[in-house]
Write a protein that holds these residues in place. Structure first.
Motif, short mmCIF file in Angstrom:
data_model
loop_
_atom_site.label_atom_id
_atom_site.label_comp_id
_atom_site.label_asym_id
_atom_site.label_seq_id
_atom_site.Cartn_x
_atom_site.Cartn_y
_atom_site.Cartn_z
N LEU A 40 0.83 -1.21 0.00
CA LEU A 40 0.00 0.00 0.00
C LEU A 40 0.86 1.26 0.00
CD1 LEU A 40 -3.03 -0.77 2.35
CD2 LEU A 40 -3.08 -0.28 -0.09
N LYS A 41 1.93 1.24 0.76
CA LYS A 41 2.84 2.39 0.78
C LYS A 41 3.43 2.63 -0.61
CE LYS A 41 4.19 1.88 5.64
NZ LYS A 41 5.31 1.55 6.58
N ASP A 42 3.83 1.54 -1.26
CA ASP A 42 4.40 1.65 -2.61
C ASP A 42 3.36 2.16 -3.60
OD1 ASP A 42 6.75 0.70 -1.55
OD2 ASP A 42 6.41 -1.38 -2.22
N LEU A 43 2.12 1.65 -3.48
CA LEU A 43 1.06 2.07 -4.38
C LEU A 43 0.76 3.56 -4.23
CD1 LEU A 43 -1.41 -0.95 -4.09
CD2 LEU A 43 -0.25 -0.21 -6.16
N ILE A 44 0.73 4.02 -3.00
CA ILE A 44 0.46 5.44 -2.76
C ILE A 44 1.59 6.30 -3.33
CG2 ILE A 44 0.27 7.18 -0.93
CD1 ILE A 44 -1.27 5.08 0.71
N SER A 45 2.80 5.83 -3.20
CA SER A 45 3.94 6.57 -3.79
C SER A 45 3.82 6.62 -5.31
CB SER A 45 5.26 5.91 -3.39
OG SER A 45 5.43 5.96 -1.99
N ASN A 46 3.43 5.50 -5.91
CA ASN A 46 3.26 5.46 -7.37
C ASN A 46 2.14 6.39 -7.81
OD1 ASN A 46 5.30 3.61 -7.77
ND2 ASN A 46 3.95 1.83 -7.63
N LEU A 47 1.06 6.47 -7.04
CA LEU A 47 -0.05 7.35 -7.38
C LEU A 47 0.40 8.80 -7.43
CD1 LEU A 47 -3.07 5.89 -5.39
CD2 LEU A 47 -2.90 6.16 -7.86
N ARG A 48 1.23 9.19 -6.50
CA ARG A 48 1.71 10.58 -6.48
C ARG A 48 2.60 10.85 -7.69
NH1 ARG A 48 1.78 10.09 -0.46
NH2 ARG A 48 0.16 11.56 0.25
N ARG A 49 3.37 9.83 -8.11
CA ARG A 49 4.24 10.03 -9.27
C ARG A 49 3.45 10.09 -10.57
NH1 ARG A 49 7.80 6.39 -6.63
NH2 ARG A 49 7.02 4.68 -7.93
N THR A 50 2.36 9.32 -10.65
CA THR A 50 1.58 9.25 -11.90
C THR A 50 0.38 10.18 -11.89
OG1 THR A 50 0.27 7.41 -11.04
CG2 THR A 50 2.29 6.86 -12.26
N ASP A 51 0.24 11.01 -10.86
CA ASP A 51 -0.88 11.95 -10.75
C ASP A 51 -2.22 11.24 -10.77
OD1 ASP A 51 -2.00 14.46 -10.40
OD2 ASP A 51 -2.18 14.83 -12.56
N GLY A 52 -2.30 10.08 -10.11
CA GLY A 52 -3.56 9.38 -9.93
C GLY A 52 -4.01 8.52 -11.09
N ARG A 53 -3.25 8.48 -12.18
CA ARG A 53 -3.64 7.66 -13.32
C ARG A 53 -3.18 6.22 -13.09
NH1 ARG A 53 -1.79 7.59 -19.58
NH2 ARG A 53 -3.72 6.72 -20.45
N ALA A 54 -4.14 5.33 -12.88
CA ALA A 54 -3.81 3.98 -12.43
C ALA A 54 -3.69 2.99 -13.56
CB ALA A 54 -4.89 3.49 -11.45
N MET A 55 -2.83 2.01 -13.36
CA MET A 55 -2.73 0.88 -14.26
C MET A 55 -3.71 -0.20 -13.79
SD MET A 55 -0.17 1.63 -16.39
CE MET A 55 0.47 0.08 -17.01
N VAL A 56 -4.12 -1.09 -14.70
CA VAL A 56 -4.99 -2.20 -14.34
C VAL A 56 -4.32 -3.09 -13.31
CG1 VAL A 56 -6.12 -4.28 -15.24
CG2 VAL A 56 -6.20 -2.15 -16.55
N GLN A 57 -3.02 -3.27 -13.42
CA GLN A 57 -2.29 -4.08 -12.45
C GLN A 57 -2.39 -3.50 -11.05
OE1 GLN A 57 1.81 -4.64 -13.48
NE2 GLN A 57 2.27 -5.95 -11.74
N MET A 58 -2.39 -2.16 -10.93
CA MET A 58 -2.53 -1.53 -9.62
C MET A 58 -3.91 -1.83 -9.03
SD MET A 58 -2.37 2.53 -8.60
CE MET A 58 -0.65 2.69 -9.06
N MET A 59 -4.95 -1.82 -9.87
CA MET A 59 -6.29 -2.14 -9.40
C MET A 59 -6.34 -3.58 -8.89
SD MET A 59 -8.04 0.56 -9.75
CE MET A 59 -8.78 1.85 -10.75
#
Length: 517
Positions: A40-59
């Protein structure tokens, strides 16, 4: 379909869900739990880097960590998956295709029948309130996926508004299709309506099969000569129609066409028979061919709604074997452009559609602590008497989730829905309204006589219901010398009833029907 959601809003929702997970598992912290915390910590960090645009793998990863339904995970990011049906109809309604019947919002509360009237009550025309005596309320719609409600293998198909030339069902109608046996595919019933799959699309038709050939049997449309196809190499019987829903009067198409405007190259394979996501998208792309101008218009409209772009190179990539995962907006766009059900694309993904025991986002966010979450869901009971319910199932096959989603509180429609037990044939549809049909009624305009003058002869296609002391009767209206007549039956066996002006209020117009095939 998509509501603009900031990165901080997404993270705040994830943190709220995370607090529930932490509260439930702190007493028994495990190595897996610790790994999920780090994910979850890694996912939140990725979200900040991608400006909330998620990959299907993240879902998929979020769904493996959090006790949310698939719909709940996507709603975290502003996506409403159930609204994809409306978008699909708007952009793909010209083509006959299999439509989404999986309801993603699993805990949507609906009403279901509980106590039915006696079998004798169903032997005459009657309103809904005389046939369903009690309802069970606040049942999660996921209950309709259980045995006793849903027919295994059944699926839904929308008839195209433009490719319906020669179809045995009217354009715009929605058909419930059940799988056929091997024996029936070898010797199809010429009185039944089948869904036929071709390399370039679908069509509903009656048919016969002999000596490696399948011949279509025409219904109420101009004869264009025999239509014979190599069978089973050139056409596949995909299923048999059990019932269909249609708005009345039926839709008119200025220039309906058949499937033969281009030659398709798709294999004769049904969507759920694919083993990979790329093969499904590739087959859909080859079956549903559009001209470049229409294709571009749809792509641009979807990109604007989803606030994300998808290049032609990416489209080609996901129609070939690849380990690459698209962004969520890209997968949704691929689904709608290809006329593919989003549930099929998710099913072919890493985590599938595992929603058992999971919670909706609304349920979880509405509670302040884990203790406030509902301990269990209300389970649907089977309607009684059992023999009456089983007879209704034989007529309509199942109580569909699409119907429940459209009409979640049918008890409010008890005076607006009628079941037909007996009816003289009325030429209102390619297939007339039949015994066992359910009709949706609306008030008749007060100026009905004026509407029935020579300028509005098309109104003869409209069906009306008159409630009398002797019961409910159906037919077409006619205006003769400013007198209103309800005409039942065909031209050879017509029965007419004059309607007095003081009875106009008892006249109802049929605006829709669910008809057994």
């Amino acid at each position: 379909m998509y509501t603009q959601t900031t990165t901080e809003e997404i993270i705040a929702r994830i943190e709220q869900v995370r607090s529930f997970v932490r509260e439930q598992r702190l007493s028994s912290a495990s190595e897996q739990w610790m790994r999920n915390e780090q994910k979850l910590k890694d996912l939140i960090s990725n979200l900040r880097r991608t400006d909330g645009r998620a990959m299907v793998q993240m879902m998929d990863e979020l769904g493996s960590i959090m006790p949310l339904t698939k719909d709940g995970v996507y709603r975290l990011f502003g996506y409403d998956l159930d609204s994809l049906r409306d978008v699909d109809d708007a952009i793909n309604g010209d083509r006959t295709h299999v439509i989404e019947s999986y309801v993603f919002q699993r805990d949507q509360p609906v009403e279901l029948p509980l106590v039915l009237a006696s079998a004798e009550a169903f032997e005459k025309n009657a309103m809904l309130d005389k046939l369903v005596l009690r309802w069970q309320r606040n049942i999660p719609i996921r209950s309709l996926d259980r045995s006793g409600w849903r027919h295994v293998g059944a699926f839904y198909v929308r008839v195209g508004r433009e490719d319906s030339l020669g179809s045995s069902l009217p354009p715009g109608s929605t058909a419930l299709v059940e799988p056929t046996t091997e024996q029936e595919r070898l010797r199809p019933n010429p009185r039944a309506i089948y869904l036929l799959q071709f390399a370039n699309g679908y069509r509903f038709s009656r048919c016969v099969a002999t000596h490696g050939r399948l011949q279509l049997l025409g219904d109420n449309h101009p004869y264009r000569g025999p239509e014979i196809f190599s069978y089973p190499s050139g056409v596949r019987i995909a299923g048999r129609v059990r019932s269909y829903a249609v708005a009345l009067p039926t839709q008119k198409t200025d220039s309906p066409r058949g499937l033969w405007t281009y030659q398709g190259t798709a294999d004769l394979i049904l969507p759920w028979e694919h083993a990979t996501r790329w093969s499904l998208l590739s087959t859909k792309h080859r079956r549903f061919v559009r001209d470049r101008k229409t294709e571009k218009r749809i792509q641009e409209a979807l990109a604007q709604q989803l606030r994300g772009s998808l290049s032609d190179r990416s489209r080609r990539r996901y129609r070939r074997p690849t380990d690459s995962q698209p962004h969520v907006d890209g997968l949704i766009q691929l689904s709608l452009e290809s006329l593919a059900r989003f549930s099929d694309l998710l099913r072919l993904g890493a985590s599938g559609l595992r929603d058992a025991g999971r919670l909706s986002l609304e349920q979880l966010l509405a509670a302040s602590t884990a203790a406030e979450m509902p301990a269990s869901r209300t389970r649907a009971q089977m309607p009684e008497p059992a023999e009456v319910w089983h007879e209704r199932q034989r007529e309509m096959l199942e109580y569909g989730s699409l119907f429940a989603l459209k009409f979640p509180r049918p008890s409010e429609l008890q005076k607006d829905v009628m079941r037909v037990s007996h009816l003289h044939a009325a030429d209102t549809l390619p297939n007339p309204i039949r015994p066992g049909s359910w009709l949706a009624l609306e008030p008749t305009p007060t100026n009905v006589i004026q509407l029935l003058d020579s300028k509005y002869r098309a109104s003869a296609e409209q069906t009306y219901v008159l409630e009398q002391s002797k019961g409910l009767i159906c037919g077409n209206l006619q205006n003769r010398n400013d007198s209103l007549w309800l005409r039942q039956g065909s031209h050879r066996e017509a029965h007419e009833v004059q309607i007095e002006p003081n009875k106009f209020g008892a006249l109802r117009r049929v605006c829709g029907a669910v008809i057994p095939a």
